[in-house]
Design a protein around this motif. Structure first.
Motif, PDB file in Angstrom:
ATOM      1  N   GLU A   1       0.827  -1.215   0.000  1.00 57.51           N
ATOM      2  CA  GLU A   1       0.000   0.000   0.000  1.00 57.51           C
ATOM      3  C   GLU A   1       0.857   1.258   0.000  1.00 57.51           C
ATOM      4  O   GLU A   1       1.849   1.339   0.702  1.00 57.51           O
ATOM      5  CB  GLU A   1      -0.894   0.008   1.257  1.00 57.51           C
ATOM      6  N   ARG A   2       0.434   2.240  -0.758  1.00 59.08           N
ATOM      7  CA  ARG A   2       1.039   3.589  -0.768  1.00 59.08           C
ATOM      8  C   ARG A   2       2.568   3.521  -0.743  1.00 59.08           C
ATOM      9  O   ARG A   2       3.232   3.927   0.210  1.00 59.08           O
ATOM     10  CB  ARG A   2       0.518   4.398   0.411  1.00 59.08           C
ATOM     11  N   ILE A   3       3.087   3.046  -1.836  1.00 63.04           N
ATOM     12  CA  ILE A   3       4.526   2.810  -1.937  1.00 63.04           C
ATOM     13  C   ILE A   3       5.319   4.114  -1.806  1.00 63.04           C
ATOM     14  O   ILE A   3       5.020   5.098  -2.493  1.00 63.04           O
ATOM     15  CB  ILE A   3       4.847   2.085  -3.265  1.00 63.04           C
ATOM     16  N   LEU A   4       6.268   4.128  -0.924  1.00 58.01           N
ATOM     17  CA  LEU A   4       7.119   5.289  -0.642  1.00 58.01           C
ATOM     18  C   LEU A   4       6.302   6.546  -0.384  1.00 58.01           C
ATOM     19  O   LEU A   4       6.677   7.646  -0.807  1.00 58.01           O
ATOM     20  CB  LEU A   4       8.098   5.512  -1.816  1.00 58.01           C
ATOM     21  N   GLY A   5       5.159   6.335   0.252  1.00 59.71           N
ATOM     22  CA  GLY A   5       4.337   7.474   0.611  1.00 59.71           C
ATOM     23  C   GLY A   5       3.552   8.101  -0.529  1.00 59.71           C
ATOM     24  O   GLY A   5       2.937   9.153  -0.356  1.00 59.71           O
ATOM     25  N   THR A   6       3.560   7.486  -1.688  1.00 60.51           N
ATOM     26  CA  THR A   6       2.801   8.037  -2.818  1.00 60.51           C
ATOM     27  C   THR A   6       1.415   7.401  -2.873  1.00 60.51           C
ATOM     28  O   THR A   6       1.071   6.573  -2.049  1.00 60.51           O
ATOM     29  CB  THR A   6       3.509   7.748  -4.159  1.00 60.51           C
ATOM     30  N   ASP A   7       0.658   7.774  -3.901  1.00 54.38           N
ATOM     31  CA  ASP A   7      -0.669   7.193  -4.088  1.00 54.38           C
ATOM     32  C   ASP A   7      -0.606   5.821  -4.747  1.00 54.38           C
ATOM     33  O   ASP A   7      -1.626   5.180  -4.932  1.00 54.38           O
ATOM     34  CB  ASP A   7      -1.514   8.090  -5.010  1.00 54.38           C
ATOM     35  N   PHE A   8       0.586   5.418  -5.159  1.00 51.98           N
ATOM     36  CA  PHE A   8       0.724   4.179  -5.917  1.00 51.98           C
ATOM     37  C   PHE A   8       0.829   2.983  -4.974  1.00 51.98           C
ATOM     38  O   PHE A   8       1.681   2.939  -4.092  1.00 51.98           O
ATOM     39  CB  PHE A   8       1.953   4.280  -6.818  1.00 51.98           C
ATOM     40  N   SER A   9      -0.092   2.003  -5.182  1.00 52.79           N
ATOM     41  CA  SER A   9      -0.055   0.774  -4.392  1.00 52.79           C
ATOM     42  C   SER A   9       0.038  -0.410  -5.338  1.00 52.79           C
ATOM     43  O   SER A   9      -0.594  -0.415  -6.396  1.00 52.79           O
ATOM     44  CB  SER A   9      -1.337   0.626  -3.574  1.00 52.79           C
ATOM     45  N   CYS A  10       0.828  -1.386  -4.953  1.00 53.92           N
ATOM     46  CA  CYS A  10       0.932  -2.579  -5.790  1.00 53.92           C
ATOM     47  C   CYS A  10       1.369  -3.772  -4.953  1.00 53.92           C
ATOM     48  O   CYS A  10       2.323  -3.680  -4.177  1.00 53.92           O
ATOM     49  CB  CYS A  10       1.922  -2.348  -6.929  1.00 53.92           C
ATOM     50  N   GLU A  11       0.638  -4.873  -5.101  1.00 58.64           N
ATOM     51  CA  GLU A  11       0.991  -6.109  -4.413  1.00 58.64           C
ATOM     52  C   GLU A  11       1.593  -7.074  -5.419  1.00 58.64           C
ATOM     53  O   GLU A  11       1.093  -7.167  -6.547  1.00 58.64           O
ATOM     54  CB  GLU A  11      -0.295  -6.749  -3.855  1.00 58.64           C
ATOM     55  N   LEU A  12       2.634  -7.771  -5.029  1.00 58.54           N
ATOM     56  CA  LEU A  12       3.204  -8.785  -5.917  1.00 58.54           C
ATOM     57  C   LEU A  12       3.045 -10.154  -5.268  1.00 58.54           C
ATOM     58  O   LEU A  12       3.146 -10.282  -4.041  1.00 58.54           O
ATOM     59  CB  LEU A  12       4.694  -8.511  -6.179  1.00 58.54           C
ATOM     60  N   TYR A  13       2.764 -11.163  -6.106  1.00 58.27           N
ATOM     61  CA  TYR A  13       2.600 -12.526  -5.597  1.00 58.27           C
ATOM     62  C   TYR A  13       3.507 -13.477  -6.372  1.00 58.27           C
ATOM     63  O   TYR A  13       3.827 -13.234  -7.532  1.00 58.27           O
ATOM     64  CB  TYR A  13       1.151 -13.001  -5.769  1.00 58.27           C
ATOM     65  N   ILE A  14       3.872 -14.556  -5.707  1.00 58.14           N
ATOM     66  CA  ILE A  14       4.703 -15.568  -6.380  1.00 58.14           C
ATOM     67  C   ILE A  14       3.836 -16.759  -6.727  1.00 58.14           C
ATOM     68  O   ILE A  14       3.054 -17.226  -5.896  1.00 58.14           O
ATOM     69  CB  ILE A  14       5.852 -16.010  -5.451  1.00 58.14           C
ATOM     70  N   ARG A  15       3.930 -17.242  -7.964  1.00 61.52           N
ATOM     71  CA  ARG A  15       3.230 -18.466  -8.361  1.00 61.52           C
ATOM     72  C   ARG A  15       4.265 -19.471  -8.843  1.00 61.52           C
ATOM     73  O   ARG A  15       5.087 -19.137  -9.699  1.00 61.52           O
ATOM     74  CB  ARG A  15       2.265 -18.182  -9.521  1.00 61.52           C
ATOM     75  N   GLU A  16       4.210 -20.661  -8.296  1.00 62.35           N
ATOM     76  CA  GLU A  16       5.156 -21.676  -8.734  1.00 62.35           C
ATOM     77  C   GLU A  16       4.549 -22.515  -9.842  1.00 62.35           C
ATOM     78  O   GLU A  16       3.446 -23.006  -9.726  1.00 62.35           O
ATOM     79  CB  GLU A  16       5.553 -22.558  -7.546  1.00 62.35           C
ATOM     80  N   GLY A  17       5.287 -22.644 -10.927  1.00 63.13           N
ATOM     81  CA  GLY A  17       4.790 -23.400 -12.073  1.00 63.13           C
ATOM     82  C   GLY A  17       5.320 -24.824 -12.047  1.00 63.13           C
ATOM     83  O   GLY A  17       6.367 -25.106 -11.483  1.00 63.13           O
ATOM     84  N   ALA A  18       4.571 -25.709 -12.673  1.00 62.91           N
ATOM     85  CA  ALA A  18       4.932 -27.125 -12.614  1.00 62.91           C
ATOM     86  C   ALA A  18       6.066 -27.482 -13.575  1.00 62.91           C
ATOM     87  O   ALA A  18       6.491 -28.625 -13.630  1.00 62.91           O
ATOM     88  CB  ALA A  18       3.710 -27.980 -12.906  1.00 62.91           C
ATOM     89  N   GLY A  19       6.540 -26.517 -14.321  1.00 65.77           N
ATOM     90  CA  GLY A  19       7.757 -26.765 -15.067  1.00 65.77           C
ATOM     91  C   GLY A  19       7.608 -27.322 -16.459  1.00 65.77           C
ATOM     92  O   GLY A  19       8.524 -27.929 -16.981  1.00 65.77           O
ATOM     93  N   ALA A  20       6.452 -27.134 -17.101  1.00 63.52           N
ATOM     94  CA  ALA A  20       6.365 -27.526 -18.506  1.00 63.52           C
ATOM     95  C   ALA A  20       6.997 -26.417 -19.331  1.00 63.52           C
ATOM     96  O   ALA A  20       6.788 -25.240 -19.060  1.00 63.52           O
ATOM     97  CB  ALA A  20       4.910 -27.722 -18.904  1.00 63.52           C
ATOM     98  N   PHE A  21       7.776 -26.804 -20.322  1.00 59.79           N
ATOM     99  CA  PHE A  21       8.468 -25.835 -21.164  1.00 59.79           C
ATOM    100  C   PHE A  21       7.477 -24.852 -21.786  1.00 59.79           C
ATOM    101  O   PHE A  21       7.708 -23.643 -21.830  1.00 59.79           O
ATOM    102  CB  PHE A  21       9.231 -26.595 -22.255  1.00 59.79           C
ATOM    103  N   VAL A  22       6.339 -25.377 -22.237  1.00 58.87           N
ATOM    104  CA  VAL A  22       5.387 -24.533 -22.953  1.00 58.87           C
ATOM    105  C   VAL A  22       4.761 -23.490 -22.035  1.00 58.87           C
ATOM    106  O   VAL A  22       4.256 -22.476 -22.499  1.00 58.87           O
ATOM    107  CB  VAL A  22       4.318 -25.400 -23.654  1.00 58.87           C
ATOM    108  N   CYS A  23       4.813 -23.695 -20.726  1.00 53.33           N
ATOM    109  CA  CYS A  23       4.263 -22.706 -19.808  1.00 53.33           C
ATOM    110  C   CYS A  23       5.037 -21.398 -19.833  1.00 53.33           C
ATOM    111  O   CYS A  23       4.608 -20.406 -19.256  1.00 53.33           O
ATOM    112  CB  CYS A  23       4.172 -23.249 -18.390  1.00 53.33           C
TER     113      CYS A  23
END
Ligand SMILES: Cc1cc2nc3c(=O)[nH]c(=O)nc-3n(C[C@H](O)[C@H](O)[C@H](O)COP(=O)(O)O)c2cc1C
Ligand code: SF4
Ligand code: SF4
Ligand code: SF4
Ligand code: SF4
Ligand code: SF4
Ligand code: SF4
Ligand code: FES
Ligand code: FES
Lengths: 592, 307
Positions: A257-279
């Motif tokens: 929330e409110r990154i570096l005191g600005t109005d900009f908020s962004c959440e990042l998430y990690i997703r683990e993939g099963a490792g198919a090349f085509v993914c």
């Protein structure tokens, strides 16, 4: 205070660098040196083959292949007495000279490490180490600018996507920015499925904050409030370091929330993939994040308009994002001064195969293949002849010696029948059979095809079947035309990049090494003497002393001869197993 | 008139923006062969048989999923297109049983039709021609995975029309198959035998079991009927042979017309001269029951004629 950096990348951990770290800490304690030296872990230096690596700073002395038993010597000789431990120094494979200073080693001296600058030099699990090298300054700068201005900077820098196709990054951001929709996403493609490639892994393990910072800048620029890092589950260390980095970034207000005191908020998430090349293909990756089967879909609509859950989504590669903070910090002009007219900046390659120095190398775009292979790579192993370099991963192409002076950039490589891809460089010497090389790569792509579209699913397996036949000496007239027709149709009609590029190894080897295919088909001969079923085994009567070893062990009973008399092989009976060749101490057996 | 103008095989056409090349060609009565496309289902673009040449493009885009662009010049039967289509058919046939002589689908099979249209007599490729077991331990559908060309129509029909999602893609590469979850048989799955999948399958991979042995496709005179048993009004075909109705075939679903087993059974009872004894799924498998039970009329009958 001196610093002792022990590499804790995947390669070095595998060669027991953790134990080295523990032993070093214990030894410093035992020798009462804790006040003077501090032990720190870093990410990969890209020189894993020489690992575990230990660097002593500030002098920048590099010790290679350090084992637990070597720690005592480093502490007593180097730290206490100021004497180099000669036997642990890197030896130049060409001059055989011992080189002490990290930055004097040819492998490093001729690189331009900007993206990899922190890798191997800062502790990736400590955000303060990143902040100490101007970390998150790029984000700070971006947040003070209008969104359009950030996009302009990236456009002016000339940055192109490092995930393979080389699409201009600024343009992609602009499309996503302009796409209608108020829920937008940023996605980082950390699937890195090319066999042998580990540049993205090294960046994630060695400098995870750089990737997060790049994503946050992109999120700000396009107006996204959420983002996903799709990383393959086979990269546990990268996942772990990303988690740590993300938690630290949140804690310090760089993410959330409110990154570096600005109005900009962004959440990042990690997703683990099963490792198919085509993914790694962007639409398959998005499907996989949504919990569906990782199967590509037709584009348009492009993710920039309809990506995750149908919303505008910017998807970039790990290395692409890692370039972004640099550009913001040092300016688009500085960045554009690196590289060539149409390919700016640097590119990281995974140099492998028959070269003396293997590892990760970061070079300016436009450098020649010769410089990479012969200067940084130190030339061909055992000083054999160079035959070809396979560039661009499993769907890249093989370039022959006449292209050694080709500048490495997106467009030259594509014109020559290869591609940048994610940056795999496999060097091959004159013992490599090019038909077998093509077969090897198609064997990979056919198994990794998602199975959705006909040309890719059915066509590549047919190309593989023909290649396999040829390497077994069962090639037929018309096979090459058949291969070319299949390649043309698959390239022209497959749904996604996997199928569209899978025939490249065949097309490029046909283009540059056609005679080798013909020798297999017409003369049942493998000029590189590599296809086992095409070799004939012979005994040189001048060298054979009739020891009978080969005769007794030949599974086909093809060898005859009296003891102490030269033996002979009956080619009709010979099963071409190669046993005799390996057995003969007189080196009397040769193949043709 | 707003829209997009383009040229297909030297003929000009104007269509609304967002139209696909396939739809634009239909306006001009130009037929482009399709195996995986169905306008009632979501776009998929998998078989690649519908590829066309677009001047200025390196690749041959799939007409069913490629939107028209202003000034586009499209060729639907150029030499490159014909080569691609022939090759794709040859590739499909390399892993196909080629039982047309005895296949129930013969005469009504798209793969067969297109092989005929493009003159593909045999395939130059050696396929693996797996011998996968037939899935027919249920009374309604015969699933022959060997004849499946992985067009994914059944997958989409089951999910998008029926909302059942029984069929799905599994495995990768040449091993890819369309199967019920965990590769069980249809009978063991959550299948409700609505036959939406059967109605869209372009080959003999999914077939109506009632139809087996009842005749060749060209012997039937199909008559379209609307199911009267609920407000959905689904489409079915009465298949007549020599004047007698021998079976009721699923007519193909449409949004809001989901088709169901009960509707088909009821129509079968009404129209077929010799309706088969119905079976329903029980805990122990499929069991023959009376028509009243099969159609769920017991409760109703109980109310009308209390014992
Ligand atoms: C079969 C296939 C595999 C791919 N694998 C990767 C991958 O592992 N990592 C990656 O960044 N891009 C991969 N790509 C490219 C992505 O589709 C996409 O173009 C890229 O992530 C865009 O990022 P960029 O613009 O920063 O390069 C792959 C593409 C194809 C067709
Ligand atoms: S080209 Fe291959 S990987 Fe891509 S959609 Fe078609 S079958 Fe799948
Ligand atoms: S290659 Fe094998 S089969 Fe042939 S002669 Fe030697 S040992 Fe015997
Ligand atoms: S499914 Fe079609 S092509 Fe295949 S055997 Fe039956 S009729 Fe012939
Ligand atoms: S019969 Fe209906 S429920 Fe069963 S698989 Fe086909 S579409 Fe799905
Ligand atoms: S069973 Fe029929 S509809 Fe389903 S994928 Fe196979 S061929 Fe297509
Ligand atoms: S088939 Fe079923 S859903 Fe369709 S109209 Fe008849 S009863 Fe209603
Ligand atoms: S892991 Fe240590 S150098 Fe790569
Ligand atoms: S009909 Fe267009 S790809 Fe199948």
């Amino acid at each position: 205070m001196g610093r002792i950096l022990v590499c804790a990348g995947t390669g070095c951990v595998a060669s027991h660098s953790r134990q080295v770290t523990a032993r070093l800490k214990a030894a410093l304690h035992a020798h009462h040196l804790e006040e003077r030296f501090q032990v720190d872990n870093t990410g990969c230096h890209g020189f894993c083959e020489q690992g575990p690596l230990v660097i002593i700073e500030p002098e920048g002395i590099l010790y290679c292949r350090v084992r637990e038993e070597d720690v005592e010597a480093i502490v007593t000789e180097h730290l206490e007495q100021g004497r180099l431990v000669e036997r642990l120094l890197y030896q130049d494979p060409v001059t055989k000279e011992k080189i002490a200073a990290y930055n004097q080693i040819k492998f490093y001296r001729q690189q331009s490490r900007h993206v990899l600058k922190n890798c191997g030099h800062i502790n990736p699990e400590n955000i303060d180490a990143y902040l100490a090298v101007e970390g998150y300054q790029g984000l700070k700068k971006a947040l003070a600018l209008p969104r359009e201005e950030v996009i302009n900077i990236i456009k002016e820098s000339g940055l192109r996507g490092r995930g393979g196709a080389g699409f201009p990054t600024g343009l992609k951001w602009e499309y996503t920015f302009k796409a209608p929709g108020d829920r937008k996403y940023v996605v980082c493609n950390a699937d890195e499925g090319d066999p042998g490639a580990f540049m993205d892994r090294s960046v994630l393990e060695g400098d995870p904050h750089a990737v997060l910072e790049g994503m946050l800048i992109a999120a700000y620029a396009i107006g996204a409030r959420e983002g996903y890092i799709y990383v393959r589950a086979e990269y546990p260390l990268a996942v772990q370091r990303l988690r740590i980095a993300l938690a630290q970034a949140r804690e310090r207000g760089f993410c959330g929330e409110r990154i570096l005191g600005t109005d900009f908020s962004c959440e990042l998430y990690i997703r683990e993939g099963a490792g198919a090349f085509v993914c790694g293909e962007e639409t398959a990756l998005l499907a996989s994040i949504q919990g569906e089967r990782g199967m590509p879909r037709p584009r348009p609509p492009f993710p920039a308009r309809q990506g995750l859950w149908g919303q505008p989504t910017n998807i970039n590669n790990v290395e692409t994002y890692a370039n972004v903070p640099l550009i913001l910090r040092r300016g688009a002009g500085w960045y554009a001064s690196l590289g060539t007219e149409k390919s700016k900046g640097t590119k990281i390659f995974a140099l492998t195969g028959k070269v003396k120095n293997t590892g990760l190398v970061e070079v300016p775009m436009g450098i020649t293949l010769r410089e990479i292979i012969f200067n940084i790579g130190g030339g061909i192993l055992e000083d054999r002849g160079f035959k070809a370099v396979q560039i661009g991963g499993p769907s890249g192409g093989c370039l022959p010696a006449e292209h050694l002076d080709l500048p490495v950039d997106y467009d030259s490589l594509t014109a020559a029948g290869a591609m940048m891809g994610s940056g795999g460089l496999v060097v091959m010497d004159d013992s490599t059979c090019m038909v077998e090389v093509a077969r090897f790569f198609l064997n990979f792509t056919q198994a990794e095809s998602c199975g959705k579209c006909t040309p890719c699913r059915e066509g590549i397996q047919q190309m593989l079947a023909i290649l396999t036949r040829i390497t077994r000496g069962q090639g037929r007239e018309g096979d090459l035309e058949q291969l070319e027709r299949l390649a043309r149709v698959i390239k022209g009609t497959a749904l996604c990049g996997l199928g569209q590029t899978a025939p490249n190894p065949v097309l490029s080897t046909l283009r540059y090494f056609r005679a080798e295919y013909e020798a297999h088909i017409r003369d049942h001969r493998c000029p590189a003497k590599s296809c086992r079923e095409l070799l004939t085994y012979h005994i040189d009567p001048d060298k054979c002393n009739g020891c009978t070893r080969c005769r007794r062990r030949c599974p086909a009973g093809a060898i005859s001869g009296e003891a102490r008399e030269p033996h002979t092989i009956d080619l009709e009976l010979c099963a071409r197993c190669g046993t005799c060749l390996d057995l003969c101490r007189q080196k009397a057996i040769y193949v043709e | 008139m707003p829209g997009v103008s383009l040229t297909i095989n030297d003929k000009k056409v104007r269509v609304p923006a967002g139209t696909t090349i396939l739809e634009a060609a239909r306006e001009l009565n130009i037929t482009i062969p399709t195996l995986c496309h169905d306008k009632r289902l979501s776009p998929f673009g998998a078989c690649r048989l519908c590829v066309v040449e677009v001047r200025g493009r390196k690749n041959l885009p799939a007409a069913c999923v490629t939107p028209v662009e202003e000034g586009m010049t499209v060729l639907t039967e150029s030499p490159a297109v014909v080569e691609a289509r022939r090759t794709i058919i040859e590739l499909l046939l390399a892993n196909h049983p080629l039982d047309c002589l005895t296949c129930e689908k013969s005469g009504n099979c798209r793969l067969q039709d297109y092989a005929y249209r493009y003159g593909v007599k045999r395939t130059p490729f050696e396929g693996t021609r797996d011998q996968l077991p037939l899935d027919d331990n249920n009374p309604f559908i015969i699933r022959d995975p060997n004849k499946c060309i992985l067009c994914g129509k059944c997958v989409r029909a089951c999910q998008e029309i029926r909302g059942q999602a029984v069929l799905g893609f599994a495995f990768r590469g040449p091993a890819t198959r369309v199967v019920p979850p965990l590769d069980v048989s249809l009978g063991e799955s959550d299948c409700v035998f609505c036959q939406n999948c059967v109605a869209v399958c372009p080959t003999g991979a999914l077939r109506d079991k009632y139809l087996a042995g009842k005749g060749r496709w060209w012997e039937f005179q199909p008559e379209a009927v609307t199911c009267p048993f609920c407000a959905n009004g689904c489409h079915f075909y009465l298949l007549r042979k020599e004047g007698k109705v021998v079976a009721v075939a699923a007519g193909g679903a449409a949004p809001g017309r989901p088709m169901c087993l009960r509707g088909r059974l009821a129509l079968t009872l009404i129209f077929c001269e010799e309706p088969p004894q119905p079976q329903i799924k029980t805990e122990k498998g499929f069991a023959a029951v009376s028509w009243t039970e099969a159609l769920g009329l017991e409760e109703l009958a109980g109310k009308l004629w209390p014992k």
